[in-house]
Design an enzyme around this catalytic site. Sequence first.
Site, PDB file in Angstrom:
ATOM      1  CE  LYS A  74     -13.929 -12.969  10.393  1.00  0.00           C
ATOM      2  NZ  LYS A  74     -14.790 -11.731  10.833  1.00  0.00           N
ATOM      3  CB  SER A 149     -12.252  -8.811  11.797  1.00  0.00           C
ATOM      4  OG  SER A 149     -13.524  -9.414  11.757  1.00  0.00           O
ATOM      5  CB  SER A 173     -15.704  -7.403   9.886  1.00  0.00           C
ATOM      6  OG  SER A 173     -15.330  -7.050  11.081  1.00  0.00           O
TER       7      SER A 173
END
Length: 456
Positions: A74, A149, A173
């Site tokens: 990420k 996210s 997330s």
Amino acid sequence: MSLLNKERSIKNHEITALENVESFLKTINKKNDSINAFLEIKEDEAIQAAEKIDSKIEKGAEVGKLAGLAVGIKSNINIEDFKITAASKTLENYIGSYNATVVNRIKEQDGIILGVTNMDEFAAGSSTETSYFGYTENPAAPGRIPGGSSGGSAAAVAAEMCDLSLGSDTGGSIRNPASHCGVMGFKPTYGVVSRQGLLDLAMSLDQIGPFAQDAGGIALMLDTIAGYDPIECTSLKDTPDFEGITEKSQDALKGMKVGVVKEFFDVSDDKIVNIIEDRIDKMTEAGAEVVELSFDYIDLCLPTYYLINYVEFFSATRKYDGRKYGYRIEDVCGDEVLRRIHIGSYISQKEYSGKYYKKALQARSLIRREITKLLGGVDVIVGPTVPKLPHKLGESLDTMEMYAYDVLTVIANLAGIPAASMKAGEVDGIPVGLQIQGKPLDDAKIVQLMAGLEQI
């Protein structure tokens, strides 16, 4: 092929690390323009790393537990020489100058990092639509959001662009996009995985965790990244051991007490409830005992979470002032980031601190006590991961509708407990996730249960 079997095949030179990496690079080149899971790929470096691992294997040298497996990271986790932007224009030209602890541990175990994945800007979102670099599409439900996210990391695994990926989970997330994309996602007990090198959203809630297609992959990655980190203040010295846990999963459900919280189903769409109830029925057929529970504070969870999130996010963003690197965040960020900054600033003012933030901390303590009490009588709590299906890309939702995605996932972050999501079924072709929550440091038990559920 399961990830554990692939890992063994690479070590036995039945397939090579290079073949594995080149296969993923081919898929990325074919699919990423439309899915937008990866923001940056370094093909040459990945190929060179694979060739080195193959050379070590050929020579009979010892290799790590992730040898030859391809990983996506990420975009808010530092990797040296990659653009670490947190999907924001604020940091669009920031190059990572060091590796996060989790990245070093992956490399030490011969995992191959392909690139960085898309996300909601500064992890402020539940859909991966707020990225400065464009939205990510759900490969399991085209035309819909992948969740967020960590949507890019979930989509990369779902689209078979990598073996494993890492996300961060502040209020769901990892689990939210795992549910929407039909893969497995795991949020560890707070402190089990080092946060060193993670760009904060809310430091008292954030945890780094893995995505994979199967429980063996989750166990492999957790075995790699979990463990004490002397340079990270929230890191725990006592952490679970995941070695071989999935291979002991055949009877994982026999005699297990599974808690089912009524209110988690009351707030969820009927079609999702039907899928989860069917999965619970299969658990009982496999020998689990279902214990009905009630949680009176579900309406308190979202307000508590977002009040803490706003204040801690505001504090974390004060370093993005445009003086040392990037732009001043308020000048270039999107609406959701700006909303959180402004509300966090308001709450943080001295005359309001006792009115909102301190009360939110008190509420978090209450929620933690109640969840601990519920878990005291069962092994795990199961239920829907997300109470509704992912919306269509570009569909307009008001702020509270978007925040409502998180109502069932923020609880684990507020309580500091481990939680995971795995595919339970589909509604009209759209994946639905089963959430599993456990006692602090019972991370390995959850992984073992996930492996058991794969077999029924």
